[in-house]
Design a protein around this motif. Structure first.
Motif, PDB file in Angstrom:
ATOM      1  N   ASP A 258      53.775 -18.503  25.902  1.00  0.00           N
ATOM      2  CA  ASP A 258      53.046 -19.703  26.337  1.00  0.00           C
ATOM      3  C   ASP A 258      53.443 -20.916  25.507  1.00  0.00           C
ATOM      4  OD1 ASP A 258      51.740 -18.312  28.306  1.00  0.00           O
ATOM      5  OD2 ASP A 258      49.926 -17.964  27.134  1.00  0.00           O
ATOM      6  N   SER A 259      53.680 -20.694  24.203  1.00  0.00           N
ATOM      7  CA  SER A 259      54.028 -21.825  23.337  1.00  0.00           C
ATOM      8  C   SER A 259      55.363 -22.436  23.734  1.00  0.00           C
ATOM      9  CB  SER A 259      54.063 -21.387  21.870  1.00  0.00           C
ATOM     10  OG  SER A 259      55.006 -20.356  21.676  1.00  0.00           O
ATOM     11  N   ASN A 260      56.336 -21.602  24.105  1.00  0.00           N
ATOM     12  CA  ASN A 260      57.627 -22.123  24.554  1.00  0.00           C
ATOM     13  C   ASN A 260      57.492 -22.884  25.862  1.00  0.00           C
ATOM     14  OD1 ASN A 260      59.376 -21.396  22.476  1.00  0.00           O
ATOM     15  ND2 ASN A 260      59.668 -19.348  23.283  1.00  0.00           N
ATOM     16  N   LYS A 261      56.692 -22.343  26.779  1.00  0.00           N
ATOM     17  CA  LYS A 261      56.483 -23.029  28.056  1.00  0.00           C
ATOM     18  C   LYS A 261      55.775 -24.362  27.848  1.00  0.00           C
ATOM     19  CE  LYS A 261      56.412 -18.835  30.888  1.00  0.00           C
ATOM     20  NZ  LYS A 261      55.619 -17.943  31.750  1.00  0.00           N
ATOM     21  N   GLN A 262      54.788 -24.392  26.950  1.00  0.00           N
ATOM     22  CA  GLN A 262      54.074 -25.639  26.668  1.00  0.00           C
ATOM     23  C   GLN A 262      54.995 -26.664  26.027  1.00  0.00           C
ATOM     24  OE1 GLN A 262      50.741 -24.340  24.308  1.00  0.00           O
ATOM     25  NE2 GLN A 262      49.762 -23.287  26.026  1.00  0.00           N
ATOM     26  N   MET A 263      55.859 -26.203  25.101  1.00  0.00           N
ATOM     27  CA  MET A 263      56.806 -27.113  24.473  1.00  0.00           C
ATOM     28  C   MET A 263      57.772 -27.682  25.509  1.00  0.00           C
ATOM     29  SD  MET A 263      57.807 -28.638  21.742  1.00  0.00           S
ATOM     30  CE  MET A 263      57.027 -27.721  20.407  1.00  0.00           C
TER      31      MET A 263
ATOM     32  N   GLN B 133      57.221 -28.083  28.661  1.00  0.00           N
ATOM     33  CA  GLN B 133      56.474 -29.033  29.486  1.00  0.00           C
ATOM     34  C   GLN B 133      56.283 -30.353  28.758  1.00  0.00           C
ATOM     35  OE1 GLN B 133      52.516 -27.709  30.601  1.00  0.00           O
ATOM     36  NE2 GLN B 133      52.515 -28.945  32.449  1.00  0.00           N
ATOM     37  N   THR B 134      55.984 -30.287  27.462  1.00  0.00           N
ATOM     38  CA  THR B 134      55.800 -31.496  26.653  1.00  0.00           C
ATOM     39  C   THR B 134      57.072 -32.344  26.637  1.00  0.00           C
ATOM     40  OG1 THR B 134      54.172 -30.403  25.246  1.00  0.00           O
ATOM     41  CG2 THR B 134      55.236 -32.364  24.351  1.00  0.00           C
TER      42      THR B 134
ATOM     43  N   ASP C 142      54.422 -17.843  17.011  1.00  0.00           N
ATOM     44  CA  ASP C 142      54.292 -19.028  17.864  1.00  0.00           C
ATOM     45  C   ASP C 142      54.280 -20.321  17.060  1.00  0.00           C
ATOM     46  OD1 ASP C 142      54.382 -17.700  20.201  1.00  0.00           O
ATOM     47  OD2 ASP C 142      52.228 -17.715  20.584  1.00  0.00           O
TER      48      ASP C 142
ATOM     49  N   THR D 125      57.347 -22.663  16.892  1.00  0.00           N
ATOM     50  CA  THR D 125      57.804 -23.468  18.034  1.00  0.00           C
ATOM     51  C   THR D 125      58.201 -24.876  17.592  1.00  0.00           C
ATOM     52  OG1 THR D 125      56.305 -22.244  19.473  1.00  0.00           O
ATOM     53  CG2 THR D 125      57.161 -24.312  20.322  1.00  0.00           C
TER      54      THR D 125
END
Length: 316
Positions: free
Chosen positions: A281-286, A288-289, A6, A9
């Motif tokens: 989750d890290s890809n989804k958070q990125m 979203q960012t 992760d 990312t």
């Protein structure tokens, strides 16, 4: 070697990627293959027993292995390279990887966990996506199993394998794009064009089936660079209603597409949907960012319909 994937990312912010380079035979000059480390959970030597599947065992699947109580299907990657959809009953045992211990790459993607048997690991390399070429540049497309190529330290060609295609070949029962799965989705009233960026030919065809079922117009591109070139060409922006992009693609990645679209005043209004098997989750958070408008786990028809309907039906 891959203890905390992760953390990589942040590579996406620089249009960079890491690949695991591996071999499938023991020759000194054997072909190098690669896959994105984001799809890898762990690499293990497995010397336990395999649970063989019922019936013939001469295909891509070797059976199931058990890792910490979890039963995981095991695919022989060398057998898969010799698999042909035109002859699915072909005996692939002569092409099996032979070794005293089984070196297995445990992968998580498209909501599935699968073990990939390989022969040896070279190392992890880091590349900018601009250093990664489409497979056709070297004429190494072999039934669409090679999505892209890049170069190793000594200049030799590394073939980057289409693991999504491998999943479809090995587990046809998991196909999300049968007529049955597409039946619930309905047409969307819009004359806007949907742009699709996807380097896997099998996934691109599946996306096209979904968009056609929705009665929408679309253009498909094999990488992010070609999509951006079209989007910023004269007169194109006003006709585009949404973008659906994969993450890992040669030349320009999906995150780079997202960044450029949302940074430009001319295009920031266009919804961008990330469509990826790498749904950590890290890809989804990125995503979203970087202001993505949606994140889909590899071409889910219902999710695509819901998002496109919300984006397009009120735009004329």
């Amino acid at each position: 070697m891959i203890s905390d994937i992760d953390k990589t990312t942040s590579l996406h912010l620089n249009n960079e990627v890491q690949f695991l380079c591996f071999t499938l035979d023991g020759d000194l000059d054997s072909q190098l293959y690669a896959m994105n480390v984001f799809k890898i959970r762990e690499i293990i030597y497995y010397d336990g027993e395999f649970t063989e599947t019922a019936g013939e065992n001469d295909g891509i699947m070797l059976g199931f292995l058990t890792v910490r109580g979890e039963s995981i299907p095991l695919v022989d990657m060398k057998r898969w390279l010799y698999y042909s959809s035109a002859d699915p009953k072909r005996d692939l045992r002569p092409y099996s990887i032979t070794s005293k211990k089984s070196l297995v790459v445990i992968c998580n993607f498209s909501n599935y966990t699968v073990g990939l048997k390989i022969l040896g690991v070279k190392r992890i390399i880091q590349k900018n996506w601009s250093e990664v070429s489409m497979g056709s540049d070297y004429g190494l497309e072999g039934e669409g199993k090679v999505t892209a190529t890049t170069k190793y330290d000594d200049g030799c060609v590394i073939q980057i394998l289409d693991v999504e295609r491998m999943i479809t070949d090995a587990f046809p029962m998991l196909d999300n794009f049968s007529d049955l799965k597409l039946q619930p989705i309905e047409s969307i009233d819009s004359d806007k064009i949907v742009l699709l960026a996807e380097d896997s030919k099998s996934v691109a065809k599946s996306l096209q089936k979904i968009i056609e079922k929705l009665d929408l117009k679309y253009f498909t591109f094999p990488n992010g660079k070609m999509l951006l070139d079209y989007l910023f060409s004269e007169g194109a922006i006003q006709n585009v209603g949404a973008i659906i992009t994969d993450l890992e693609m040669p030349m320009v990645s999906g995150f780079e597409v997202l960044k450029r679209v949302k940074e430009s005043p001319q295009t920031r209004h266009i919804p961008v949907i990330i469509n990826s098997s790498m749904s950590s989750d890290s890809n989804k958070q990125m995503a979203q960012t970087l202001h993505a408008d949606g994140f889909i786990t590899k071409s889910n028809p219902i999710e695509i319909e819901e998002l496109l309907k919300s984006f397009l039906e009120n735009i004329k």
